[in-house]
Design a protein around this motif. Structure first.
Motif, PDB file in Angstrom:
ATOM      1  N   LYS A   1       0.773  -1.149  -0.159  1.00 47.62           N
ATOM      2  CA  LYS A   1       0.013   0.074  -0.047  1.00 47.62           C
ATOM      3  C   LYS A   1       0.952   1.368  -0.059  1.00 47.62           C
ATOM      4  O   LYS A   1       0.587   2.270  -0.758  1.00 47.62           O
ATOM      5  CB  LYS A   1      -0.988   0.037   1.253  1.00 47.62           C
ATOM      6  N   LEU A   2       1.964   1.231   0.918  1.00 51.11           N
ATOM      7  CA  LEU A   2       2.956   2.490   0.865  1.00 51.11           C
ATOM      8  C   LEU A   2       3.619   2.505  -0.606  1.00 51.11           C
ATOM      9  O   LEU A   2       3.582   3.687  -1.016  1.00 51.11           O
ATOM     10  CB  LEU A   2       3.869   2.399   1.858  1.00 51.11           C
ATOM     11  N   PHE A   3       4.069   1.265  -1.163  1.00 54.29           N
ATOM     12  CA  PHE A   3       4.656   1.436  -2.405  1.00 54.29           C
ATOM     13  C   PHE A   3       3.678   2.080  -3.519  1.00 54.29           C
ATOM     14  O   PHE A   3       4.111   2.910  -4.305  1.00 54.29           O
ATOM     15  CB  PHE A   3       5.014  -0.042  -2.830  1.00 54.29           C
ATOM     16  N   SER A   4       2.304   1.673  -3.412  1.00 54.70           N
ATOM     17  CA  SER A   4       1.472   2.168  -4.312  1.00 54.70           C
ATOM     18  C   SER A   4       1.256   3.760  -4.172  1.00 54.70           C
ATOM     19  O   SER A   4       1.103   4.468  -4.879  1.00 54.70           O
ATOM     20  CB  SER A   4       0.181   1.621  -4.228  1.00 54.70           C
ATOM     21  N   ARG A   5       1.187   4.070  -2.774  1.00 53.60           N
ATOM     22  CA  ARG A   5       0.868   5.557  -2.438  1.00 53.60           C
ATOM     23  C   ARG A   5       2.232   6.253  -3.269  1.00 53.60           C
ATOM     24  O   ARG A   5       1.779   7.569  -3.685  1.00 53.60           O
ATOM     25  CB  ARG A   5       0.795   5.917  -1.115  1.00 53.60           C
ATOM     26  N   VAL A   6       3.223   5.902  -2.914  1.00 57.16           N
ATOM     27  CA  VAL A   6       4.431   6.577  -3.427  1.00 57.16           C
ATOM     28  C   VAL A   6       4.383   6.837  -5.070  1.00 57.16           C
ATOM     29  O   VAL A   6       4.393   7.799  -5.622  1.00 57.16           O
ATOM     30  CB  VAL A   6       5.717   5.954  -3.229  1.00 57.16           C
ATOM     31  N   GLU A   7       3.689   5.729  -5.751  1.00 54.15           N
ATOM     32  CA  GLU A   7       3.763   5.849  -7.223  1.00 54.15           C
ATOM     33  C   GLU A   7       2.710   6.707  -7.709  1.00 54.15           C
ATOM     34  O   GLU A   7       2.788   7.437  -8.572  1.00 54.15           O
ATOM     35  CB  GLU A   7       3.373   4.145  -7.557  1.00 54.15           C
ATOM     36  N   GLU A   8       1.702   6.882  -6.759  1.00 52.80           N
ATOM     37  CA  GLU A   8       0.502   7.790  -7.110  1.00 52.80           C
ATOM     38  C   GLU A   8       0.652   9.051  -6.463  1.00 52.80           C
ATOM     39  O   GLU A   8       0.279  10.040  -7.596  1.00 52.80           O
ATOM     40  CB  GLU A   8      -0.791   7.249  -6.285  1.00 52.80           C
TER      41      GLU A   8
ATOM     42  N   ILE B   1      -3.794  17.983   7.180  1.00 54.93           N
ATOM     43  CA  ILE B   1      -4.108  16.665   6.604  1.00 54.93           C
ATOM     44  C   ILE B   1      -4.986  16.859   5.253  1.00 54.93           C
ATOM     45  O   ILE B   1      -4.916  16.273   4.142  1.00 54.93           O
ATOM     46  CB  ILE B   1      -4.674  15.790   7.439  1.00 54.93           C
ATOM     47  N   ASP B   2      -6.194  17.689   5.540  1.00 54.26           N
ATOM     48  CA  ASP B   2      -7.233  17.790   4.260  1.00 54.26           C
ATOM     49  C   ASP B   2      -6.342  18.414   3.218  1.00 54.26           C
ATOM     50  O   ASP B   2      -6.934  18.137   1.994  1.00 54.26           O
ATOM     51  CB  ASP B   2      -8.247  18.787   4.873  1.00 54.26           C
ATOM     52  N   ALA B   3      -5.508  19.417   3.454  1.00 54.73           N
ATOM     53  CA  ALA B   3      -5.006  20.146   2.420  1.00 54.73           C
ATOM     54  C   ALA B   3      -4.002  19.373   1.541  1.00 54.73           C
ATOM     55  O   ALA B   3      -3.679  19.562   0.382  1.00 54.73           O
ATOM     56  CB  ALA B   3      -4.409  21.473   2.688  1.00 54.73           C
ATOM     57  N   THR B   4      -3.221  18.158   2.287  1.00 53.34           N
ATOM     58  CA  THR B   4      -2.204  17.592   1.568  1.00 53.34           C
ATOM     59  C   THR B   4      -2.390  16.078   1.221  1.00 53.34           C
ATOM     60  O   THR B   4      -1.494  15.538   0.741  1.00 53.34           O
ATOM     61  CB  THR B   4      -0.922  17.601   2.501  1.00 53.34           C
ATOM     62  N   LEU B   5      -3.504  15.684   1.525  1.00 53.14           N
ATOM     63  CA  LEU B   5      -3.782  14.315   1.613  1.00 53.14           C
ATOM     64  C   LEU B   5      -3.381  13.397   0.014  1.00 53.14           C
ATOM     65  O   LEU B   5      -2.930  12.611  -0.085  1.00 53.14           O
ATOM     66  CB  LEU B   5      -5.115  13.992   1.746  1.00 53.14           C
ATOM     67  N   ASP B   6      -3.675  14.260  -0.877  1.00 53.08           N
ATOM     68  CA  ASP B   6      -3.572  13.759  -2.287  1.00 53.08           C
ATOM     69  C   ASP B   6      -2.233  13.860  -2.868  1.00 53.08           C
ATOM     70  O   ASP B   6      -1.838  13.487  -3.918  1.00 53.08           O
ATOM     71  CB  ASP B   6      -4.730  14.231  -3.255  1.00 53.08           C
TER      72      ASP B   6
ATOM     73  N   GLU C   1      -9.617   7.378   9.684  1.00 50.63           N
ATOM     74  CA  GLU C   1     -10.632   7.885   8.926  1.00 50.63           C
ATOM     75  C   GLU C   1     -10.644   8.198   7.307  1.00 50.63           C
ATOM     76  O   GLU C   1     -11.253   7.783   6.252  1.00 50.63           O
ATOM     77  CB  GLU C   1     -11.325   9.101   9.677  1.00 50.63           C
ATOM     78  N   LYS C   2      -9.452   9.016   6.986  1.00 52.26           N
ATOM     79  CA  LYS C   2      -8.895   9.411   5.713  1.00 52.26           C
ATOM     80  C   LYS C   2      -8.350   8.519   4.849  1.00 52.26           C
ATOM     81  O   LYS C   2      -7.784   8.514   3.763  1.00 52.26           O
ATOM     82  CB  LYS C   2      -8.373  10.790   5.835  1.00 52.26           C
ATOM     83  N   ASP C   3      -8.027   7.076   5.171  1.00 46.78           N
ATOM     84  CA  ASP C   3      -7.263   6.184   4.912  1.00 46.78           C
ATOM     85  C   ASP C   3      -5.831   6.474   4.597  1.00 46.78           C
ATOM     86  O   ASP C   3      -5.266   6.102   3.405  1.00 46.78           O
ATOM     87  CB  ASP C   3      -8.107   5.575   3.491  1.00 46.78           C
ATOM     88  N   ALA C   4      -5.303   7.458   5.249  1.00 48.73           N
ATOM     89  CA  ALA C   4      -3.936   7.914   5.175  1.00 48.73           C
ATOM     90  C   ALA C   4      -2.953   6.947   6.001  1.00 48.73           C
ATOM     91  O   ALA C   4      -3.443   6.108   6.968  1.00 48.73           O
ATOM     92  CB  ALA C   4      -3.621   9.112   5.779  1.00 48.73           C
TER      93      ALA C   4
ATOM     94  N   LEU D   1      -3.059  25.879   3.028  1.00 50.99           N
ATOM     95  CA  LEU D   1      -2.817  25.841   1.410  1.00 50.99           C
ATOM     96  C   LEU D   1      -1.149  26.097   1.306  1.00 50.99           C
ATOM     97  O   LEU D   1      -0.577  25.336   0.388  1.00 50.99           O
ATOM     98  CB  LEU D   1      -3.469  27.222   1.039  1.00 50.99           C
ATOM     99  N   CYS D   2      -0.650  26.649   2.205  1.00 51.81           N
ATOM    100  CA  CYS D   2       0.909  26.796   2.115  1.00 51.81           C
ATOM    101  C   CYS D   2       1.844  25.573   2.390  1.00 51.81           C
ATOM    102  O   CYS D   2       2.734  25.159   1.701  1.00 51.81           O
ATOM    103  CB  CYS D   2       1.449  28.084   2.975  1.00 51.81           C
ATOM    104  N   ALA D   3       1.086  24.930   3.165  1.00 50.71           N
ATOM    105  CA  ALA D   3       1.669  23.588   3.392  1.00 50.71           C
ATOM    106  C   ALA D   3       1.392  22.625   2.075  1.00 50.71           C
ATOM    107  O   ALA D   3       2.432  21.734   1.864  1.00 50.71           O
ATOM    108  CB  ALA D   3       0.933  22.783   4.595  1.00 50.71           C
ATOM    109  N   ARG D   4       0.504  22.700   1.411  1.00 46.24           N
ATOM    110  CA  ARG D   4       0.129  21.964   0.285  1.00 46.24           C
ATOM    111  C   ARG D   4       1.430  22.207  -0.918  1.00 46.24           C
ATOM    112  O   ARG D   4       1.907  21.686  -1.573  1.00 46.24           O
ATOM    113  CB  ARG D   4      -1.259  22.318  -0.308  1.00 46.24           C
ATOM    114  N   GLU D   5       1.312  23.869  -1.018  1.00 47.98           N
ATOM    115  CA  GLU D   5       2.371  24.041  -1.997  1.00 47.98           C
ATOM    116  C   GLU D   5       3.539  23.683  -1.889  1.00 47.98           C
ATOM    117  O   GLU D   5       4.624  23.367  -2.710  1.00 47.98           O
ATOM    118  CB  GLU D   5       2.086  25.720  -2.003  1.00 47.98           C
ATOM    119  N   GLU D   6       3.895  23.702  -0.464  1.00 48.50           N
ATOM    120  CA  GLU D   6       5.320  23.306  -0.346  1.00 48.50           C
ATOM    121  C   GLU D   6       5.644  22.049  -0.280  1.00 48.50           C
ATOM    122  O   GLU D   6       6.791  21.364  -1.066  1.00 48.50           O
ATOM    123  CB  GLU D   6       5.731  23.693   1.218  1.00 48.50           C
TER     124      GLU D   6
END
Length: 294
Positions: free
Chosen positions: A8-15, A52-57, A89-92, A270-275
């Motif tokens: 699962k971690l390997f796949s997350r890195v790929e995605e 978490i919400d801003a960076t999850l993806d 809850e967010k499947d992180a 938002l800044c965390a997401r951008e970084e």
């Protein structure tokens, strides 16, 4: 069928790329407006939740350093537990940075505490310097494929030279012996992606050793600290990866405090997401450069 956590971690890195976002949340990191109408416990959780919400993806996983929460006592541990629950809850994918290193019955209780219940995580960090029997109590969780660990091997701090880099009588470094023993311990647990659930904490600040470490521990997934605040660069990190995978790169303060660069307190998430995106893309670019030149 339960998904193997390393696959699962390997796949997350790929995605999503290699960024591991460190939720090492100190009270002084939290903008003043987040405290309005909230106690410290609630403010910490709210800050983490928005990050978490801003960076999850755009990040592969989240590393939560328990010391920042333990330091605040019960209210801090409540914020820690709430943060872990929200990540689940967010499947992180959660790495609990606890660095435990005890043996026998004590280690069994640590395993229960951090692989089950209020503090449950997917991975935990361990220190193996009491010996391999300090890792054994965690094996039952790993042998099911549901949990994993990142054991200290070659860390990024200056004090790593005091013990980890010492020469031994057979010519190997201490950290090499540790890595070899972990590899032997986990060789029967290699998952479909080619990595075992016993990963290694490998700092990226020892550039001259990077390629040798990656080659020697080919089936070990790396948790890579040292990027950013400790001096590690994207070009350093890239050599610790296998074609852009095989590891995650941690950044904590660099992402959590990105909002301070431009005084964008209200937009801290938002800044965390951008970084995170900048970091992800810089490392990806360096990996692609290495692949082109090989």
């Amino acid at each position: 069928m339960k998904i193997n956590i390393m696959d699962k971690l390997f796949s997350r890195v790929e995605e999503r790329g290699v960024v591991c976002l460190g939720l090492d949340t100190a009270l002084e990191y939290i903008p003043a407006h987040v405290f309005e109408g909230r106690c410290e416990e609630e403010a910490i959780f709210q800050f983490n939740k928005e990050i978490i919400d801003a960076t999850l993806d755009v990040v592969a996983c989240f590393k939560v350093q328990i010391a920042y929460y333990e330091a605040l006592g019960l209210k801090g541990l409540m914020a820690y537990s709430k943060t872990l629950a929200y990540l689940r809850e967010k499947d992180a994918i959660i790495v609990a940075d606890i660095k435990r290193g005890d043996i026998a019955a004590t280690a069994t209780q640590y395993a229960k505490a951090h692989f089950e219940g209020d503090f449950e995580a997917d991975f935990i960090t361990l220190s193996p310097y009491m010996g391999m029997d300090s890792i054994e109590p965690y094996l039952p969780y790993m042998e099911t494929g549901s949990k994993g660990v990142f054991s200290l091997v070659r860390t990024s701090n200056k004090g790593a030279e005091d013990i980890e880099n010492l020469d031994t009588i057979d010519g190997r470094k201490v950290y090499t012996i540790v890595g070899d023993k972990l590899t032997e311990m986990s060789k029967h647990m290699i998952s479909d992606c080619g990595y075992s659930p016993i990963g290694g904490v490998i700092g990226c600040t020892h550039v001259e050793e990077g390629r040798e470490i990656r080659k020697r521990f080919n089936n070990m997934f790396f948790l890579i600290p040292g990027y950013g605040a400790q001096g590690g660069k994207a070009c350093d990190v890239a050599m610790y990866l296998n074609n852009g995978n095989g590891g995650v790169v941690n950044s904590s303060r660099g992402i959590l405090l990105a909002y301070k660069k431009e005084g964008r307190d209200k937009e801290f998430a938002l800044c965390a997401r951008e970084e995170s995106i900048i970091m992800r893309d810089e490392i990806k670019s360096e990996v692609e450069s290495i692949l082109r030149n090989n």
